[in-house]
Design a protein around this motif. Structure first.
Motif, short mmCIF file in Angstrom:
data_model
loop_
_atom_site.label_atom_id
_atom_site.label_comp_id
_atom_site.label_asym_id
_atom_site.label_seq_id
_atom_site.Cartn_x
_atom_site.Cartn_y
_atom_site.Cartn_z
N ILE A 173 30.87 80.67 -19.08
CA ILE A 173 31.84 81.30 -20.15
C ILE A 173 33.08 80.47 -20.43
O ILE A 173 33.17 80.55 -21.67
N SER A 174 33.66 79.98 -19.28
CA SER A 174 34.84 79.17 -19.54
C SER A 174 34.64 77.75 -20.07
O SER A 174 35.60 77.10 -20.64
N LEU A 201 19.28 82.49 -10.03
CA LEU A 201 18.09 82.47 -9.23
C LEU A 201 18.34 83.46 -8.13
O LEU A 201 19.36 83.40 -7.31
N TYR A 202 17.28 84.40 -7.66
CA TYR A 202 17.56 85.43 -6.84
C TYR A 202 16.74 85.05 -5.51
O TYR A 202 15.58 84.63 -5.49
N GLN A 203 17.03 85.62 -4.40
CA GLN A 203 16.34 85.82 -3.14
C GLN A 203 16.58 86.88 -2.74
O GLN A 203 17.61 87.50 -2.40
N ASP A 204 15.42 87.88 -2.60
CA ASP A 204 15.53 89.20 -1.98
C ASP A 204 16.47 89.88 -2.47
O ASP A 204 17.32 90.84 -2.03
N GLY A 205 16.58 89.80 -4.11
CA GLY A 205 17.39 90.71 -4.73
C GLY A 205 18.79 90.26 -4.94
O GLY A 205 19.62 91.04 -5.63
N LYS A 206 19.09 89.30 -4.45
CA LYS A 206 20.57 88.74 -4.35
C LYS A 206 20.72 87.43 -4.96
O LYS A 206 19.83 86.72 -4.85
N PRO A 207 21.75 87.26 -5.72
CA PRO A 207 21.92 85.99 -6.27
C PRO A 207 22.17 84.92 -5.18
O PRO A 207 22.92 84.96 -4.34
N SER A 245 32.93 84.04 -8.52
CA SER A 245 33.23 83.36 -9.83
C SER A 245 31.99 82.88 -10.80
O SER A 245 31.87 82.70 -11.91
N LEU A 246 31.46 82.12 -9.72
CA LEU A 246 30.04 81.41 -10.37
C LEU A 246 29.23 82.48 -11.06
O LEU A 246 28.83 82.36 -12.24
N VAL A 247 28.92 83.42 -10.45
CA VAL A 247 28.10 84.86 -11.06
C VAL A 247 29.01 85.45 -12.27
O VAL A 247 28.12 85.47 -13.23
N GLU A 248 30.09 85.65 -11.90
CA GLU A 248 30.75 86.46 -12.83
C GLU A 248 30.85 85.75 -14.18
O GLU A 248 31.19 86.17 -15.28
N ASN A 249 30.98 84.08 -14.01
CA ASN A 249 31.28 83.60 -15.16
C ASN A 249 30.05 82.94 -16.04
O ASN A 249 30.32 82.23 -16.88
N GLY A 270 34.30 78.01 -7.83
CA GLY A 270 34.95 78.85 -8.79
C GLY A 270 35.92 77.99 -9.64
O GLY A 270 36.03 78.18 -10.78
N TRP A 271 36.72 77.20 -9.13
CA TRP A 271 37.47 76.16 -9.76
C TRP A 271 36.86 75.37 -10.63
O TRP A 271 37.06 74.97 -11.86
N MET A 272 35.51 75.03 -10.41
CA MET A 272 34.67 74.15 -11.24
C MET A 272 34.26 74.72 -12.58
O MET A 272 34.27 73.88 -13.47
N VAL A 273 34.12 76.11 -12.30
CA VAL A 273 33.73 76.52 -13.69
C VAL A 273 34.80 77.19 -14.65
O VAL A 273 34.53 77.79 -15.54
#
Length: 378
Positions: free
Chosen positions: A314-315, A117-123, A105-109, A291-294
């Motif tokens: 976004i939210s 911030l990415y490490q080895d191509g991953k969030p 939810s963090l990334v999607e929101n 996820g609840w935080m955002v």
């Protein structure tokens, strides 16, 4: 290894054995920001009441540094499941222990994927909050001078337009800038700019040079912008409410052009990172809590709204403030440049001397005056 539990009173056949119910996951949050910890404590109570999941807060001991405390907790038997990164060095130090946030939810929101911030191509980490530094400008006055935001593409264009407005100030009735509010900026805010937006002394010099030959020197920057006699005002999100006292229908934003680009710079001094725990319920519950935080509800607003000036989610609610709403639009539609905030502060004595040196250079922008400025730069 999980032990088997026997439930049969007499019969010891295998049907009477079963795996125990897994213990619920736990959230252990580390932060060294005292102000944020107070807010997290209030939200932890609300989250427990809503879900029954406990959020344990971890903080440095008295006189213990943020990095030392984090290292101690990470080496313990119960490391934090989510911790706040305060430096790029910490990100590199714990890069092998960071959970992949893909699909969370963090990334999607997030308003813009540029905040990841990415490490080895991953969030691997996302901002808790951000701040912004750039120009607020009076689009009406700029239009009267024959220009629009499309003309303000880089520092050279900014300098050209400022020079033109200065040459036509008697006809247009405006100056490009007001007198910089150096002493009013405050040591902490000025130091933040010197260690983030203007990391290179040459960038700061270019910024001051814009003002040196193109400002109304009898009235400070904010006052002259508010009374409509200047076109541009440089500041952070903290200037939004003050700028809105103008009552203009058309206020616009520009980047600082600090590194020669027209990318919007966002300053961040703490990012959420989730520990890649061997006990998956801890990871799952931690991601659910964040996820609840955002996205969740705390007094009719996502809890993230209680943590900072400007939320990149976004939210999150947008303040009743036209400029913040405008900045949220830019977040979504323009490239994002994240800059790590530094916590180094100049002493009060050095701050006063730095302001004196900057003021002297502003009044007489020579190399000798600039060398005195550089002596105090961090």
């Amino acid at each position: 290894m999980r032990a088997l539990v026997y439930h049969g009173p007499k019969d010891m056949t295998i049907e009477n054995w079963e795996l125990p119910t897994p213990a619920p996951g736990q959230v252990r949050l580390y932060s060294c920001d005292a102000a944020l910890l107070e807010v997290y404590a209030q939200l932890a109570v609300e989250y427990y009441q809503a879900t029954g999941i406990e959020v344990i807060l971890l903080a440095p001991a008295e006189e213990e540094s943020c990095d030392d405390a984090l290292a101690r907790y990470m080496a313990s038997d119960a490391p934090p499941t989510v911790f706040c990164l305060h430096s790029e060095q910490a990100l590199q130090q714990y890069q092998d222990r960071l959970a992949d946030l893909t699909g969370s939810s963090l990334v999607e929101n997030l308003v813009n994927p540029g905040f990841i911030l990415y490490q080895d191509g991953k969030p691997a980490a996302v901002p808790v909050e951000v701040d912004w530094f750039g120009y607020v400008y009076n689009a009406e006055k700029l239009g009267q001078a024959g220009f629009s935001r499309d003309d303000l593409t880089d520092y050279s264009a900014m300098l050209y337009i400022a020079d033109y407005i200065t040459s036509q100030k008697n006809t247009l009735g405006v100056h490009p800038f007001g007198q910089p509010d150096l002493a009013d900026t405050g040591a902490e805010a000025l130091t933040a700019l010197l260690t983030t937006v203007f990391q290179d002394p040459a960038q700061l010099r270019s910024f001051i040079d814009l003002y040196a030959g193109n400002s109304r020197t009898t009235v400070n920057a904010l006052t002259s912008f508010q009374n409509g006699t200047t076109v541009f005002y440089a500041g952070t999100t903290a200037c939004f409410d003050k700028a809105l006292t103008l009552g203009y229908d058309k206020l616009e934003l520009l980047p600082a052009f600090a590194d020669g680009s027209n990318t919007m710079h966002y300053i961040c001094d703490h990012f959420w990172a989730v520990t890649d725990s061997a006990y998956s319920p801890d990871t799952a519950e931690t991601l659910a809590f964040l996820g609840w935080m955002v996205t969740g509800s705390a007094e009719n607003a996502p809890p993230i709204d209680q943590l900072g000036l400007l939320s990149p989610y976004i939210s999150a609610a947008v303040a009743d403030n036209a400029l913040e709403g405008l900045l949220r639009r830019y977040m979504a539609t323009e490239p994002v440049q994240l800059v790590w905030a530094q916590n180094t502060l100049v002493s009060d004595e050095d701050f006063g001397r730095l302001c004196e040196a900057l003021t002297a250079y502003y009044k007489n922008p020579t190399d000798s005056h600039w060398s005195k400025v550089e002596a105090y730069l961090i």
